[in-house]
Design a protein around this motif. Structure first.
Motif, PDB file in Angstrom:
ATOM      1  N   PRO A 226      -5.032   1.546  -1.387  1.00 39.97           N
ATOM      2  CA  PRO A 226      -3.892   1.672  -0.472  1.00 39.97           C
ATOM      3  C   PRO A 226      -4.191   2.525   0.766  1.00 39.97           C
ATOM      4  O   PRO A 226      -3.782   2.168   1.875  1.00 39.97           O
ATOM      5  N   ILE A 227      -4.912   3.632   0.607  1.00 44.46           N
ATOM      6  CA  ILE A 227      -5.161   4.502   1.761  1.00 44.46           C
ATOM      7  C   ILE A 227      -6.079   3.809   2.753  1.00 44.46           C
ATOM      8  O   ILE A 227      -5.933   3.953   3.979  1.00 44.46           O
ATOM      9  N   LEU A 228      -7.037   3.018   2.258  1.00 39.71           N
ATOM     10  CA  LEU A 228      -7.897   2.267   3.166  1.00 39.71           C
ATOM     11  C   LEU A 228      -7.138   1.141   3.852  1.00 39.71           C
ATOM     12  O   LEU A 228      -7.448   0.783   4.993  1.00 39.71           O
ATOM     13  N   THR A 229      -6.154   0.587   3.181  1.00 41.91           N
ATOM     14  CA  THR A 229      -5.309  -0.427   3.814  1.00 41.91           C
ATOM     15  C   THR A 229      -4.537   0.168   4.986  1.00 41.91           C
ATOM     16  O   THR A 229      -4.446  -0.433   6.067  1.00 41.91           O
TER      17      THR A 229
ATOM     18  N   ALA B  64       0.828  -1.207   0.000  1.00 40.01           N
ATOM     19  CA  ALA B  64       0.000   0.000   0.000  1.00 40.01           C
ATOM     20  C   ALA B  64       0.860   1.253   0.000  1.00 40.01           C
ATOM     21  O   ALA B  64       0.565   2.227  -0.719  1.00 40.01           O
ATOM     22  N   ILE B  65       1.930   1.249   0.773  1.00 40.75           N
ATOM     23  CA  ILE B  65       2.823   2.412   0.817  1.00 40.75           C
ATOM     24  C   ILE B  65       3.496   2.629  -0.531  1.00 40.75           C
ATOM     25  O   ILE B  65       3.621   3.762  -1.020  1.00 40.75           O
ATOM     26  N   VAL B  66       3.931   1.549  -1.161  1.00 42.74           N
ATOM     27  CA  VAL B  66       4.570   1.653  -2.479  1.00 42.74           C
ATOM     28  C   VAL B  66       3.585   2.209  -3.518  1.00 42.74           C
ATOM     29  O   VAL B  66       3.927   3.085  -4.314  1.00 42.74           O
ATOM     30  N   LEU B  67       2.350   1.700  -3.514  1.00 39.20           N
ATOM     31  CA  LEU B  67       1.362   2.166  -4.480  1.00 39.20           C
ATOM     32  C   LEU B  67       0.980   3.627  -4.251  1.00 39.20           C
ATOM     33  O   LEU B  67       0.743   4.367  -5.208  1.00 39.20           O
ATOM     34  N   LEU B  68       0.920   4.040  -2.988  1.00 41.67           N
ATOM     35  CA  LEU B  68       0.668   5.462  -2.707  1.00 41.67           C
ATOM     36  C   LEU B  68       1.787   6.339  -3.241  1.00 41.67           C
ATOM     37  O   LEU B  68       1.546   7.428  -3.784  1.00 41.67           O
TER      38      LEU B  68
ATOM     39  N   MET C 200      -6.758   1.517  12.372  1.00 41.44           N
ATOM     40  CA  MET C 200      -7.986   1.210  13.113  1.00 41.44           C
ATOM     41  C   MET C 200      -7.987  -0.218  13.675  1.00 41.44           C
ATOM     42  O   MET C 200      -8.994  -0.642  14.244  1.00 41.44           O
ATOM     43  N   ASN C 201      -6.885  -0.909  13.509  1.00 36.51           N
ATOM     44  CA  ASN C 201      -6.777  -2.302  13.981  1.00 36.51           C
ATOM     45  C   ASN C 201      -7.850  -3.186  13.327  1.00 36.51           C
ATOM     46  O   ASN C 201      -8.392  -4.110  13.934  1.00 36.51           O
ATOM     47  N   CYS C 202      -8.145  -2.885  12.081  1.00 36.18           N
ATOM     48  CA  CYS C 202      -9.087  -3.686  11.289  1.00 36.18           C
ATOM     49  C   CYS C 202      -8.417  -3.904   9.937  1.00 36.18           C
ATOM     50  O   CYS C 202      -8.594  -3.123   9.007  1.00 36.18           O
ATOM     51  N   GLU C 203      -7.616  -4.947   9.853  1.00 36.20           N
ATOM     52  CA  GLU C 203      -6.656  -5.090   8.768  1.00 36.20           C
ATOM     53  C   GLU C 203      -7.327  -5.440   7.444  1.00 36.20           C
ATOM     54  O   GLU C 203      -8.044  -6.422   7.327  1.00 36.20           O
ATOM     55  N   LEU C 204      -7.077  -4.586   6.463  1.00 32.84           N
ATOM     56  CA  LEU C 204      -7.520  -4.810   5.092  1.00 32.84           C
ATOM     57  C   LEU C 204      -6.319  -5.310   4.297  1.00 32.84           C
ATOM     58  O   LEU C 204      -5.419  -4.554   3.966  1.00 32.84           O
ATOM     59  N   ARG C 205      -6.297  -6.594   4.004  1.00 27.71           N
ATOM     60  CA  ARG C 205      -5.161  -7.209   3.317  1.00 27.71           C
ATOM     61  C   ARG C 205      -5.431  -7.336   1.822  1.00 27.71           C
ATOM     62  O   ARG C 205      -6.581  -7.419   1.386  1.00 27.71           O
ATOM     63  N   TYR C 206      -4.359  -7.391   1.059  1.00 26.75           N
ATOM     64  CA  TYR C 206      -4.457  -7.583  -0.388  1.00 26.75           C
ATOM     65  C   TYR C 206      -4.662  -9.061  -0.705  1.00 26.75           C
ATOM     66  O   TYR C 206      -3.916  -9.672  -1.477  1.00 26.75           O
TER      67      TYR C 206
END
Length: 449
Positions: free
Chosen positions: A380-383, A254-258, A389-395
């Motif tokens: 990526p920003i939601l990830t 996510a950081i790379v895509l941002l 938010m401790n609610c992990e959105l994984r790829y």
């Protein structure tokens, strides 16, 4: 999604002191929209409907004129005319009559299907208003900063939905919705545009200097999005996969895509702006883009619209389980098909109108920009927000979703480099979209997706 010049001139006259309207139509393009009117990140405006336009002018005379015999009050006359002018930019804003019912349905806990219907009908005009106010804000910030703000704020609807879904831990529903946005924009959006334009014109040309670069960007963004899912599927066969590993990989990706998205914006807004110039040969750009809302007014309207969006999303997301059970479809199917249609309703309508006017290059540029916005920014920003938010959105997506995403983006990258389109390409895209919907209907639970 830029407002027509007719709307801007009339609204500026209506909000000025004395209400001295100047009838200068010589500088206006017919219909209020031309090839210099961008769709992405510039507010999604249409020419004002004639009945609303006349009523707005009448209100301006009654409330705003300093010398009118019908003058009633001096404040908040300007705000009233400006607000009505903003609402009069699209017939879709008539759907705002359902907004009170959506709020009542949420507060009084009405039937889940009732909340879904009123919520969806309210989100369509709220999404349109978000685009309009976003463009108003960008006009006051200069070309570069305004373009950057437009790129960020244009995703307000999707990000607000994502935050609500994360707060309810509806990860599968959120993932399906984000990928559904891409499939909807590519197959349905381009399919409708190619078909509509092809039925009127024998053949349409796609003139975009940045087409090959953007098509390559789509391929990179899609590959980066689906690669962790494929990797997870392979590694899980050997029993060596851990949730912690996939979370760390998703966050790093996510950081790379941002970072890539920031570089893409720098490329578009600073170093290679000529490739994204939307003026066509022989057309002289008009100087009619002027803000009609003050900075504080625009910000206030944006905050109110976002608040109302959150209420509507809350009514849908909180009842998605009951809705899926009542309709006998999976939550992922609702997210993959229904939610993208609601969010992109006006964009689809606008792109079809432009294709009908032989502005297919603008339609294609818009579609590509929307896809990149979802894959390189929203997801990526939601990830990152999910990790906070401790609610992990994984790829890690469902395999059927991944196949649909690959099919949609592959179809687009194969069709566009040709530089020409006919109705046949549009029919093929629509047929593929229908096949995807039919395939997903066969899966009655989220595990199947």
């Amino acid at each position: 999604m830029v407002s027509g010049p007719l709307f801007r001139n009339e609204l500026q006259s209506a909000t000025s002191s004395g209400f001295n309207r100047r009838n200068d139509s010589s500088n206006l393009h017919p219909g209020g929209i031309d090839e210099t009117s961008p769709l992405i990140g510039r507010g999604n405006f249409e020419p004002p409907p004639e009945p609303f336009h006349r009523l707005r002018i009448l209100l301006g005379h009654v409330f705003a004129s300093s010398d009118s015999e019908f003058r009633i009050i001096s404040w908040p006359s300007s705000a009233l005319v400006t607000l009505f002018g903003l609402l009069a930019t699209s017939y879709l804003h008539v759907l705002l009559i359902f907004l009170p019912f959506a709020i009542l349905a949420t507060l009084l806990h009405w039937n889940p299907m009732t909340q879904l219907v009123f919520g969806c009908l309210s989100i369509i005009p709220l999404s349109s208003l978000t685009d309009s106010v976003t463009y108003e804000i960008s006009l006051r910030c200069g070309q570069t900063v305004g373009g950057l703000l437009s790129a960020i704020l244009a995703s307000t609807v999707e990000i607000s939905f994502g935050i609500v879904a994360l707060s309810h831990n509806e990860i599968d529903f959120l993932q399906a919705t984000l990928l559904g946005h891409v499939v909807c924009c590519t197959l349905l959006g381009l399919g409708l545009s190619f078909t509509t334009g092809g039925l009127r014109f024998h053949e349409q040309e796609i003139n975009s200097a940045a087409l090959m670069t953007l098509s390559f960007s789509i391929s990179v963004a899609t590959t980066s999005t689906v690669l962790p899912t494929i990797l997870n599927f392979i590694v899980s066969r050997f029993g060596k996969r851990t949730e912690h590993d996939m979370t760390a990989l998703s966050l790093a990706l996510a950081i790379v895509l941002l970072a890539i998205y920031i570089l893409y914006l720098f490329y578009q807004l600073r170093t290679h702006t000529e490739l994204f110039d939307e003026d066509e040969p022989g057309i002289e750009a008009e100087e009619y883009d002027e803000p009609t809302l003050s900075s504080w007014s625009a910000l206030l309207v944006l905050v109110v619209v976002i608040f109302l969006l959150v209420i509507c999303w809350q009514s849908i997301v909180s009842n998605i389980g009951a809705i899926a059970a009542e309709t006998h479809v999976s939550k992922a199917f609702v997210g993959f098909v229904l939610i993208p249609l609601i969010c992109n309703a006006k964009t689809l309508f606008t792109t079809v109108r432009l294709a009908h006017r032989d502005k297919l290059s603008l339609v294609v540029d818009t579609t590509i920009a929307l896809v990149l916005q979802i894959l390189l920014f929203v997801l990526p920003i939601l990830t990152v927000l999910g990790w906070i938010m401790n609610c992990e959105l994984r790829y890690v997506f469902g395999m059927l979703q991944v196949v649909c995403l690959l099919a949609a983006t592959l179809t687009m990258t194969l069709v566009l480099p040709n530089g020409r389109s006919t109705y046949l390409e549009g029919v093929f895209c629509l047929a593929l979209y229908v096949i995807i919907i039919m395939t997903m209907l066969e899966f009655s639970d989220d595990a199947g997706l």
